[in-house]
Design a protein around this motif. Structure first.
Motif, short mmCIF file in Angstrom:
data_model
loop_
_atom_site.label_atom_id
_atom_site.label_comp_id
_atom_site.label_asym_id
_atom_site.label_seq_id
_atom_site.Cartn_x
_atom_site.Cartn_y
_atom_site.Cartn_z
N ALA A 126 0.81 -1.22 0.00
CA ALA A 126 0.00 0.00 0.00
C ALA A 126 0.84 1.27 0.00
O ALA A 126 0.52 2.24 -0.70
CB ALA A 126 -0.94 -0.01 1.20
N ASP A 127 1.93 1.29 0.77
CA ASP A 127 2.74 2.51 0.82
C ASP A 127 3.41 2.78 -0.52
O ASP A 127 3.56 3.93 -0.95
CB ASP A 127 3.77 2.44 1.94
N THR A 129 2.29 1.66 -3.63
CA THR A 129 1.30 2.06 -4.64
C THR A 129 0.85 3.50 -4.40
O THR A 129 0.59 4.24 -5.35
CB THR A 129 0.09 1.12 -4.64
N SER A 130 0.79 3.91 -3.14
CA SER A 130 0.41 5.29 -2.83
C SER A 130 1.47 6.27 -3.34
O SER A 130 1.14 7.34 -3.89
CB SER A 130 0.24 5.45 -1.33
N LEU A 131 2.73 5.90 -3.20
CA LEU A 131 3.82 6.75 -3.69
C LEU A 131 3.74 6.90 -5.20
O LEU A 131 3.84 8.01 -5.73
CB LEU A 131 5.17 6.13 -3.30
N ALA A 133 1.10 6.42 -7.17
CA ALA A 133 -0.12 7.16 -7.52
C ALA A 133 0.09 8.66 -7.36
O ALA A 133 -0.39 9.47 -8.17
CB ALA A 133 -1.28 6.69 -6.66
N GLY A 134 0.83 9.05 -6.33
CA GLY A 134 1.08 10.47 -6.09
C GLY A 134 1.86 11.14 -7.19
O GLY A 134 1.72 12.35 -7.42
N THR A 143 -4.65 6.17 -11.57
CA THR A 143 -3.91 5.04 -10.99
C THR A 143 -4.79 4.20 -10.07
O THR A 143 -4.61 4.20 -8.86
CB THR A 143 -2.68 5.54 -10.22
N VAL A 145 -5.99 1.21 -7.87
CA VAL A 145 -5.23 0.21 -7.12
C VAL A 145 -6.09 -1.05 -6.96
O VAL A 145 -7.24 -0.97 -6.52
CB VAL A 145 -4.79 0.75 -5.74
N GLU A 148 -3.03 -5.58 -2.90
CA GLU A 148 -1.61 -5.74 -2.59
C GLU A 148 -0.96 -6.95 -3.24
O GLU A 148 0.24 -7.18 -3.09
CB GLU A 148 -1.42 -5.81 -1.06
#
Length: 273
Positions: A126-127, A129-131, A133-134, A143, A145, A148
């Motif tokens: 998660a961390d 994919t969040s990076l 996406a940002g 993006t 998701v 995981e």
């Protein structure tokens, strides 16, 4: 696609690096137009980058990953190519020895240029994919998701490719058959009763031919994934073989529909494997 996606990240403030070593003049022009920052050596680029996004022909995916692993890339590696979930898992195991995280990615849609948008589906920690996406927030690349699990995004890409690209080839064969017998207009009239049919998009036959060098390996990946899923692979193998008849049409933007049909009927003209 790679340059267009990179340009979207650059357009919303990301510093996007690329390595020109060994690349063609056409690639250099695309990178310059996209506003990418050149770094002379791959080792130096990997040392600076927080995220690597791999977008390349399927056959090169593992070679690219191996280079990143050899240089002990320690950031987030996004495997964004049209490959099977099994290959994605192998790459994750290879790059994951040094990388902080590996993200599975799948680009679905046209290159995000000229007002077009595309989607970069992600699956992985998660961390991470969040990076990723940002980097594209507010751009023409969305993006979504998928969770995981490494392999989920690749499975979606292969499933979509199985239908979308194979359908384009089947439409070309159907039109070629009708054209040979002089009933192509009648075929289009019949297809017109079903709006949205690929049969109506005859101009796309030439586009399919010029992209066949990329599509054939993707459909071999689809066939491998079907077998691994307990499903028959013969149809995708046959479509990949048909695409190889267009080997000499690689990236030929001047190709006409008539020329594409001539190549299709002319036997195995493959210049790629």
């Amino acid at each position: 696609m790679g340059a267009a996606v990179a340009a979207c990240a650059a357009s919303v403030g990301a510093r996007v690096l690329w390595c020109p070593a060994g690349r063609s003049s056409a690639t250099v022009r695309r990178a310059e137009k996209a506003g990418l920052e050149p770094v002379a050596e791959l080792r130096e680029l990997l040392a600076q980058a927080e995220v690597v996004l791999s977008l390349c022909p399927p056959a090169a995916a593992e070679a690219v990953a191996r280079e990143a692993a050899e240089h002990r890339f320690s950031g987030v590696y996004v495997e964004g190519n049209a490959i099977s979930p099994e290959r994605t898992e192998r790459i994750a195991g290879l790059v994951g020895r040094s990388a902080r995280a590996v993200v599975d990615g799948a680009v679905i849609g046209s290159p995000p240029v000229g007002g077009k948008a595309t989607r970069l589906f992600l699956s992985g920690p998660a961390d991470a994919t969040s990076l990723v996406a940002g980097l594209f927030a507010g751009s023409s690349v969305s993006t979504p998701v998928l969770g995981e699990e490494i392999g989920a995004a690749s499975a979606l890409k292969v499933a979509y490719t199985t239908y979308q690209k194979a359908s384009r080839v089947v439409a070309a064969l159907s039109y070629g058959l009708a054209h040979h017998h002089g009933v192509d207009q009648a075929l289009l009239d019949v297809a017109g009763a079903r709006p949205g049919s690929y049969l109506l998009e005859t101009d796309y036959i030439a586009k399919t031919a010029m992209r066949a060098w990329r599509w054939a390996p993707e459909l071999e990946e689809a066939a491998d994934t079907l077998i691994a899923s307990g499903l028959p692979d013969e149809v995708m193998r046959a479509v990949a073989t048909t695409l190889r008849r267009w080997g000499t049409a690689k990236d030929n933007a001047e190709l006409t529909v008539e020329q594409a049909l001539e190549l299709l009927a002319g036997g195995n003209n493959s210049e790629f494997s």
